[in-house]
Design an enzyme around this catalytic site. Structure first.
Site, short mmCIF file in Angstrom:
data_model
loop_
_atom_site.label_atom_id
_atom_site.label_comp_id
_atom_site.label_asym_id
_atom_site.label_seq_id
_atom_site.Cartn_x
_atom_site.Cartn_y
_atom_site.Cartn_z
N CYS A 188 0.84 -1.19 0.00
CA CYS A 188 0.00 0.00 0.00
C CYS A 188 0.88 1.25 0.00
O CYS A 188 1.87 1.34 0.73
CB CYS A 188 -0.92 -0.01 1.22
N ASP A 195 0.12 -6.14 -0.52
CA ASP A 195 -0.96 -6.42 -1.47
C ASP A 195 -0.49 -7.58 -2.34
O ASP A 195 0.57 -7.50 -2.97
CB ASP A 195 -1.25 -5.20 -2.35
#
Length: 281
Positions: A188, A195
């Site tokens: 992120c 992620d």
């Protein structure tokens, strides 16, 4: 203009359970596109395909209702929607009473379109589709089609984007290939939280060196950027360094906060891929 640092990412957030459209937090796409050389007229089409797994509201008698939601934000919109704000926005439906699902659907279409197109002289729409409980059985799981790059036994040493790893074989007949990897990981932009994703690359043109491409995708492992921005960076790096005739990049990221984000970028107009989740989603 909103910035990522002004969003609710990484901050304690009040739980709002009554409908509130102001919770949506649009972020402009242009600054990151300028950074990767896409500018105001990027060489790609496409959309961000989202799926929401935690949508609920009350009917007029106070009984909870649940649904899944697919929604499609064209990449031509000036803004992406920050995902935590979208989660908070969906939570605001939880204790709000609506006459039926069509009322919920109408609000979602209006609010998401306003946020995505905010600041644009030409207003457009976003695609929203609700799946009520009786339709849940229609949802399938399918892996991305293509030749799996992960089969290659490569040594990986670079964990920030390294476009110099991308090489195409010039002077040979052009090829058309679909290549897939499940080793995409980025972080992120604001919180640094991981992620996880899978990516499909379809192209026509000089053959791209597969080992170099896999190492390049792995090089995103410690890179901080939103999903949509990572996919556009991958597209632009391949587009500028390998110079394919046609190129499409499609990533499916695992869900966080009941939402998954699946950006698709392509050099040529055509149908969007089906929004079908993978096993990891």
């Amino acid at each position: 203009m909103h910035t990522p640092e002004q969003s609710q990412l990484g901050k304690s957030s009040a739980y709002v359970d009554q409908y509130d459209a102001s919770l949506l937090f649009p972020l402009p796409r242009k600054p990151k596109r300028d950074e990767i050389g896409a500018g105001s007229n990027p060489p790609f089409f496409g959309a961000d395909l989202w799926m929401a797994f935690e949508l609920s509201w009350l009917n007029l008698r106070g009984k909870p209702q649940v649904a899944l939601m697919h929604f499609t934000i064209p990449c031509e919109t000036p803004n992406l929607i920050e995902s935590k704000s979208f989660k908070l926005y969906l939570n605001s439906f939880n204790n709000t009473r609506f006459a039926d699902a069509s009322e919920v659907l109408a609000l979602l279409r209006t609010d998401l379109a306003e946020a995505a197109w905010r600041g644009s002289e030409s207003k457009g729409s976003v695609g929203v589709r609700l799946l009520e409980a009786e339709q849940f059985q229609t949802q399938k799981v399918h892996e991305l089609d293509g030749l799996l790059l992960d089969r290659l036994d490569v040594e990986c040493t670079q964990y920030t984007p390294a476009p110099e790893l991308l090489v195409a074989k010039q002077g040979e007949p052009p090829v058309t290939e679909t290549l897939v990897s499940n080793l995409l990981k980025s972080n992120c932009l604001v919180t640094g939280q991981p992620d996880w994703g899978s990516v499909q690359i379809q192209y026509s043109g000089d053959q791209i060196d597969q080992e170099g491409l896999l190492k390049y995708l792995v090089s995103f492992r410690n890179h901080n950027e939103f999903h949509e921005q990572c996919v556009e960076r991958i597209f632009m790096d391949i587009w500028t360094r390998c110079k394919p005739i046609k190129l499409s990049v499609y990533a499916r990221y695992t869900r966080r906060g009941g939402l998954d984000i699946n950006p698709f970028r392509t050099s040529h107009p055509g149908a969007l891929p089906a929004n079908v989740r993978t096993a990891r989603q």
